[in-house]
Write a protein that holds these residues in place. Sequence first.
Motif: not given
Length: 1702
Positions: A380-385, A400-404, A434-436
Motif C-alpha cells: 500500500d503506497e500513496i497513489e499518484d493522481v 480525501i487527503a491530498v499531498l501536493f 493520494v498525492k499530486i
Amino acid sequence: MTFTRLKTLSLLVCALLALSFPGYVNGGANNNKKGSQPAAPVEPEAVIEEVNAKQLEKLLADKDYVAVFWYARSCVTCDKVLAELEKIDDDTDSFGVDFVKINDKRLAKQYGIKNFPALTYFREKEPIIYDGDLMDEEGVLDFLTSLEAMDLPDRIEEVNSKILQKIIEDTDFVAVLFCPDHETCPPRVMDKQQCRKCAKALQELENIDDEADQLGIGFVKIHDEALADEYNLGSLPALVYYRHQTPIIYEGELQREEDVLEWLVQNKSTGDEDDVIEDVTSKTLSTLISNIDNLVVLFYDHGNDDSMTVLEELEQIDDDCDKHGIQFVKIDDAKAAGDYGIDSIPAIVYFEKEIPNVYDGDLMDEEQILKWLLGQLERDEIEDVTDEMLDTMIKEGRVIAVLFYDNNDKKSQKVLEELENIDDECDALGITFVKIDNPEEAVEYGINKVPKLIYFEKGIPTIYEGNLEDEEKLLKWLTDQTSSDQIEDITDEMLDLIIEKMPHVAVLFYDKDQKKSQKILAELENIDDECDQNDIAFVKIDDDKEAKEWGIDEIPSIVLFERGIPHIYEGDLMKEDELLGWLVHQKRYSEIPEVTDEMKDKLVENTEHLAVIFYDKDDKQDMRILNELENIDDELEKEGIVIVRIDNAAEAKEYGLDHLPALIYFENKIPALYEGDLMNEDEVLEWLLVQKKTATIEEVTDEILVNLINEHEYVVVFFTGPCEPGETCDHTLNALESIDDELDEAGIIFVTTEDTGVAKKYNVKTYPRLVFFRNRDPLHFTGDLDDEDEVLAWITDDETLEIPGKIEEVNVKMLDKILAENDHVVVFFYAEGDKKAQKILNELENIDDECEEKDIDFVKTSDDDIDKEYDLPSLPALAFYRHKFRTIYTGDLMKEEEILEWVIDLHESTADVIESVDRKTLQVLINDVEHLAVFFYDDECESCSEILEELENIDDDTDKHGIQFVKSNDVKLAHEIGIFAFPALVYYETGVPIMYDGNIASNQDVFNWILEQKADQSIQLINRDELFEYIGTKDFLAVVFYKEDDPDSPRVLRHIELIDDEAAEYGIYIVKMHDKLMAKKYGFRNPPGLTYFRKGKYINYDGDIDDEEEVLDWLTSPANMEMTDHIEQVNRKMFEKIRKNSDYVAVIFYSDECKQCPRVLAEVEHIDDEADKAGIDFVKIDDKQMAKEYGVFALPAIVFFKPTSKEPVIYAGDLYEEEQILTWLITQKDPSGDVIEDLEGERLVHLIEESGSIAVYFYADGCEQCTKVLEELENIDDDCDKHGITFVKTRDFSVADGYGVHEYPALVYFEGGIPNVFEGELSEEEEVLQWLITQKTEDRIELITRQMLETMVEETQYLAVYFYKINCNICDQILEGLELIDDECDVFGIHMVKIQDPQLAKRYSIKTFPALVYFRNGNPLLFEGDLQNEQSVLEWLIDDDNRELADEIEEVNERMLDRLMAESTLLVVFFYDDDCAECEEILEELEEIDGEADMFGIDFVKIASMQAAKTYEIVNIPSLVYFRKQVPVLYDGDLHQHDKVITWLTSQDVFEIKNEIEEVNRKMLDKLLEENEFLAVFFYEHNQPDSTAALEKLENIDSETDNLDITFVKMADSRYAKKWGVTKLPAMVYFRRRFPSIYRGDLLSEDEVLEWLRKNRFRQPELNIFMYALIALAVAFMVYTAFLLQCFKPAPPPPVQHPKQS
C-alpha cells in the motif's frame, strides 16, 4: 472428488444449454418428414393492424412489446414504408412483438412524434423512437428484436424465448436471469418464496444493469419455467451468462450485485478467442474503474508506432495479470486520456479501488511493468493522481487527503516517505490518501509552496498547517477531522470553487491573529453541526485580499452565498444562536440580499438577469421603498431574475446615478435604468418582466454607455438631452421603440440617454440625435428621426454597417441578416483567442478592398458554438455564400491571393445546375422562400444521379415561375422530415411541405405537378352575407379567420388547403374570411383562428392550426360533428370514422322512399339516450348500397357493430317495440346479463357462515379477464343450484381481504364456513363445476389463503398445513397421498388444509417444497420425515410427543383419548364441562403442574365430553383420573391445590403397577432415589435383542424384589446410564441410599440376579472369599482353644489339712 463431480456436472449443464436452446426455438422445424403431406393452406397476406387511440391504450396496457407505426394521410412516403414493413409483420409476431399502425397526430405529439412516418417501440409501456431507415425492413426487425431496443434505463428488460435466442445470437455477451412464470409469480405479488427471492435478486441486479451495458454485457430477464426446466437450471431464479453463445451458470448469491458484476467481467473470456487486451470505450472504462478493484489501463493511439510496439509487449503479461486478479484493458481515446490527465501517449495507469497510480517507468520493459504492478498489488503506497482525477474525486464528495508535492524536491521526498507509514491507518479511517505533482493545480487551491496537505470532506477543503514530517501528529489531525466538525479553513481559490459548486455556503472572513476573531470563532464552532444539518457548508478564510475582493472591510464578517448570491450578515457575531437563525431563515425564505460593489461586479459578470437597487440605508424613504420591493422578490426569483441591494453612493455615481434610490436591470451585462416610481412594486415588477421578456430601448447613463460602446460590436444611441414626458424627444423615442425588436434580431443594441457627457465627446451639439457605433466607430444619422422606417433602413444598410478598409466583426444575428439580404458574402468563422485565426485575419484584411470592389461583403464571426450553428467541420473556416448557397474553401487559409482568386471565380460563374444546400441554408430557404422545390437524394442511390440530370432540365423553368429548386443529400435531415426512400421530391409553399408521389424520373410530370401545387387555391373567400347564408344552409361549415397583412396567414391557409378536399368527403365545407369584426364576434381578437359551425351551433378550434392532420381529425371527430340530441345522420365517410373510434355502434338504415321508415325512426329516437348511457353510439344512414354491403336488403333495418366481431348483427325483432330493441342492443353489448347474484357486506358474510355449500366469485371493476370469466361461469349457475351449491359474486374488497383474496378474479368454496380456494383455470367452466361438485360430495383437503390460515390457526386446536407450489409434480403426488389420511385426521380432530404461499412458508423456516406444518393450539411444528409415506405422516400427527405442548394441558377428542389410552402408560385425564363454572379455575391450577408432570413422563390431557366420561364410568364432573396402563385411579383430593395433585401423581403408591417393572424417566428416577433406600434400575435399549431377552427374564422376579422392599424400575436412557458408570447395555444397577453397585453377572439368569439383590439388601459390607476364610479360621481357632482348655485342664491339688485335723 466432490469438486470433480461438481465440475463435471457444471460442464454437462453448460453443454445442454448450448445444444438445447436452438432446439427449443426451432424444434418444430423438422417434425413433418414422414411421407407426403397435403399442401398447407395459403395464409392470408400479413397486414399491420389499424388501431385508434383507445385501442392503442388498451394494447399498451395488455402487451409488453408493441411496435407502433405512425402515419399521416398526406404522406406519400408512408405508403411505401408501410408496404416494406408489412413484410416483417409475421416475423415480429413470432418474436412476440405486436405491430400496429395508427393515424392520430394529436396522440403522436404526446409521444414526441412530429414528423411522419415514424416508428415507436413500446417495451413494458416505455417508448423509444426508431431513428433509422424505415425503408430497411430488416434493419427495423433487428431494432425491434435487438438488445439495444429492449434497453430501459435502470431496468433489466424482459424478453420472450424467441427474442432471447436472437439476442444470444447477435450479442457477444449477455446475462440472462431466469425467473418463474408470470402465472406462478404475478406482478407485485410476493406471497411465494421463489417469487420473493426472484424479486429481491432482480432489485439488486437492477443496480448493475447500466454498468453491465457500459461493459458491453447485455442484461435481460425471462419468465419461462419450461425453458428453465429444459436447461435443467433447478430452482429459480438462476443466472446464465452467454459469452459468444457459450453459457455458464452463476452459482453465487444473486443478491450480491457487486459479486455478480465482477463475475461477469472475469468470465468474459471463453478461452476460444485470441488472448488480447480488451479494447474499451470511455464510458466502459469509467464503469470498470468504479467496479473493479484492480485495473490496469493502457492509453494508446492505434496510429502511433510507439503505442503499437508497447501494446505488443504488454500482450505478453496479460495472462500474468489475470492470474493475480488484475484486469487489463486498453483505450484509444485522446479525450478520455485528457480527462484522466494523461498528456503523453502511450501511458499506463493502475487503478486500485478507483484510486489511480500512473506508471512512470520504461513502457518497453514488460517484465519491469509486471513487477511494478505486482508491487502495487502487494504493498500500500500513496497513489499518484492527475489534476483531472483529483477533480473527479472531489466532485464525488469523497473523504480525501491530498499531498501536493514536487517529485524533484528533497523535502517532498522526505515527507512522502514519512507519510507512507500512515497510509493504511488512513484507509482504516475511510480516508483516501493520494498525492499530486502539479504546480498549476496547487495554485488553484492557493498553494504556492510544496509540500502541502489538504483534507477534503464533502468537497470542502481544509489545509494542514502542522509539520508534515511528523506523521503521528498528522494522523491524529486527520482522525480529528473525521470525528470532529470544526469550521474548515480555506484559501481564496478554494472559496471560489466551493461557491460555484455548493448551493448554500456560509463564509467567515477573519484574522487568526486577531483576538476578536478568535473569540467569535470559538462561539461559531458551536453551530457548525447545525449548519451541516441544514445543508449549509460553513468555512472560514483568513485572507484580507479575498475579503476586499468581496468588499468586506470589517473583519470578522459573515457572508452567506445562496447559489452564488452573497448575503452579508449585519448582526452580532458573538450571538451564535441569532446567526444560526439568520442563516436558516435566509435559506428558507427569499429576501433581497445586501452586497458590496465588488460582489455586484461579480454578479453582473456571471448572472444573466440581474436587478440592482442602489439606496442609502440611513434614508428612511429608501428603506420604505426597499420594504415594498421585498414583496416582489419571490416573483422575481420564479422568473429567474436575481435582485440585490447596495448601499454605496460612490458606486452609484459610476453608473451616473445622482439620486437614490435607483434601480438598474442588467441583462447579459447590458444595463437599463428604471425611470418609474419605485414605491409602486407592481409597476417595478411589470417593468422588470417586460425587460426580460421583450426587447426595449434601455435607458442608460454616460458611464454605462461608455462600457457598452467598448464591449459590443454594434450599439445605437439615441441622445435625447434633457427630455420631459410629452416633448418631441419623448414622442420620437416612443416611435423608435417599434424598431427595437428588428435591431435586436440583427444583433444591434439600442439604448437611450439624457446625459450629455458622451454626446459632447462625439460632437453631438443638438438634441435629439442618433449615433451608430460600429466596433466603437461612430456614425451620425442625418435623416428624419420621426420616420422610424428610414432610421431602421439606415442602420441596417450595408453601407452603414460597413467600416471601410476593415473586415467587420458580426454576431450570429447580424450574420443571418447579411446572408439573407446580400447575394455574395464571404464569411470567416473562427474561435475567439485563436492565435492562428488572428494570423489568417491579418492576411485576409489584404483582400477586403478587392472584395468590396466586386460588391462582395466580407465579414468575420467568432460567436460561441458558431461551428455547430453553421454545421462547420472545424474552425477556422472560410465560406463563400452566393444567393444563400454556401461553398467552403478547402485550400490554405494563409494564402490570401489564392483565396481572392477562388472568391472571384465563384462570384463570376453562373449556376446552371440545381444548387446543393446544407442543413442551415435549407432551413432558411424553407422559412424565407414562398415556393421551394427540394430534391432529396442519397449518395449511395444508383438512380439518383440520372434522375437529377433529368430534373436539371426544368431548373430554369421553375425559376421563371418563381419557384426555387435545390437539392440536398443530408439523409439525416430527410429522415427528420419523414423521408426514408430516395430519391424524393418535396414542394414547400410558405413553409408547408407536400410530398410528390408521381413518376420522379419524368421531369415534365414533376414540372406540371409543381405548377399545379403553386396554382392550387381551393378555399373560397367569403364576405359577411355569404357567411350568414352558409351558416343557415350548411350542416357543417368551417371558417378560417385570418389577417390580410399577417405574414403567417399564407402558411396557415396553405395548411388548411391541404385538407379541404378530404373534409368535403365528410360533408364539411371550408371557407376563409379576413373580416376582423366577424373574427372578434366569434372569439378571435387576434386571428388566425378556426370556427366550426354544426347546424348553426359553433365551436372554436384550440389546437395547432399549422397541423392540418390535427385540424381534420378535430373537424371529423364524432363528438364535434354531433349537433343535436337526436340520432345523427352520417354518410359513409363519417360512419367509418365513428366505427374506428367507437366500440359499439348501432345503425338504422333507412330511405326517404321508405314509407315505414319515418315511424320506425320516431320510435327509435325514444331509446337514443338510453343507448348512449349504455355506451352504444346510435346513428342513421340513408345509403341503400352501403346497407346491401352489410347484408341489409329491406329498409328500415337496425344493425349492431361490436369490436369482437368483424361482421355486424342484424336485428330480427319488432321494429316498432323500442323497449325490445333497447334490450336487444344491451344484450348484444353484454351477453352475460346479470344472472349470478351480486352480494356485499354483512349479507354476504352471513350467507357464508350460514350456508352449507356456497361458491363466491370475487371480481373487480375494469378487469377484462374478470368479465370474460364471469360470462363463462354464468353457464354453470343452474347446475350448481341442482347440486345444492349457492353461487354468488361480489366486488366487496373488504370481504375479499378478510379471506386473503388480493388477486382477481378468484373463486372460493365455503362448506360449513371453511374456505377452499379454486386453483385451476377459471375460464374452463366445466372444470370449475366438476371441482365444486367434488368439494360438495367428497371430503378434500381445502386450499386456503394467508388470511384464512391466520384465522384457522387461532380458532382450530389441531391444524395440519401442507405448503406446496404449483407446477411441482412431487407436490401433487404427495397431495394425493395425504388425501387418503384426511378422513382419519378428522377423526382425531386434526384439520388438514393446503396453501401456496412461499413467503409465508419462509416464516416457518420452510426452505424446500412441499412441507407440512402441524399447529397445536397455534404452536407450529415442522414435519421432517418422508411426506410420501402418508401413514408415517398420520402417525406423526397423532403421536403424543408432537401433540403435546409445553406448559399447557392439551384438549383431546374421544378418538384421540382412546388412542392415548392404548399408547400412553401414564395418562392423566381431566374430565370437565364447558358450562362448568369452577372448571376454569381448576384448569388454571392444573396448568401449573402440566410441565412438571411431563417431566415425570406423565401425559396430561383434558376432555369436555359427557360421552367419554360415561365410557370411563366417570360420574362427577370435574374429575381427575390417572390411568396407568389403562388402569384408572380417581383423585379424591382438592383439585384446587395443584401441589397436592402433583405429589399424588408422582407418589410411589400411585406410580407402581403390580407384577410389572415400571418405566421411568430421569425426573422420576431422581425422585425415586430421593424417596427409596433400595432401588434397582435396569438400563436397556429399545429394539435391542439382548435388552428384550433380559427384560423378559427380569419381569419374573419383580414381585420378589417387592418382598425384599426393593423398588425395581427400568429406564431406556443410555446417556443417563453413563452417569452411573454403565458403558454397555443392558445393565443392572442397585442403589443403596443412592450408592450404586453394578451387577457383573448374567442378566438372563434371573435367580442369580435375585440372589445378588438379596445379598446386597441384607449385608453391610460386600465381602470376598478371603474374608470368609479368615473368619472361618478365627472361629475354628477359638473352638479348638476352648476344646483344649476344657479337655486337658490339670487335676486340682488335694486340700491342705488343718492343723487341728492333723
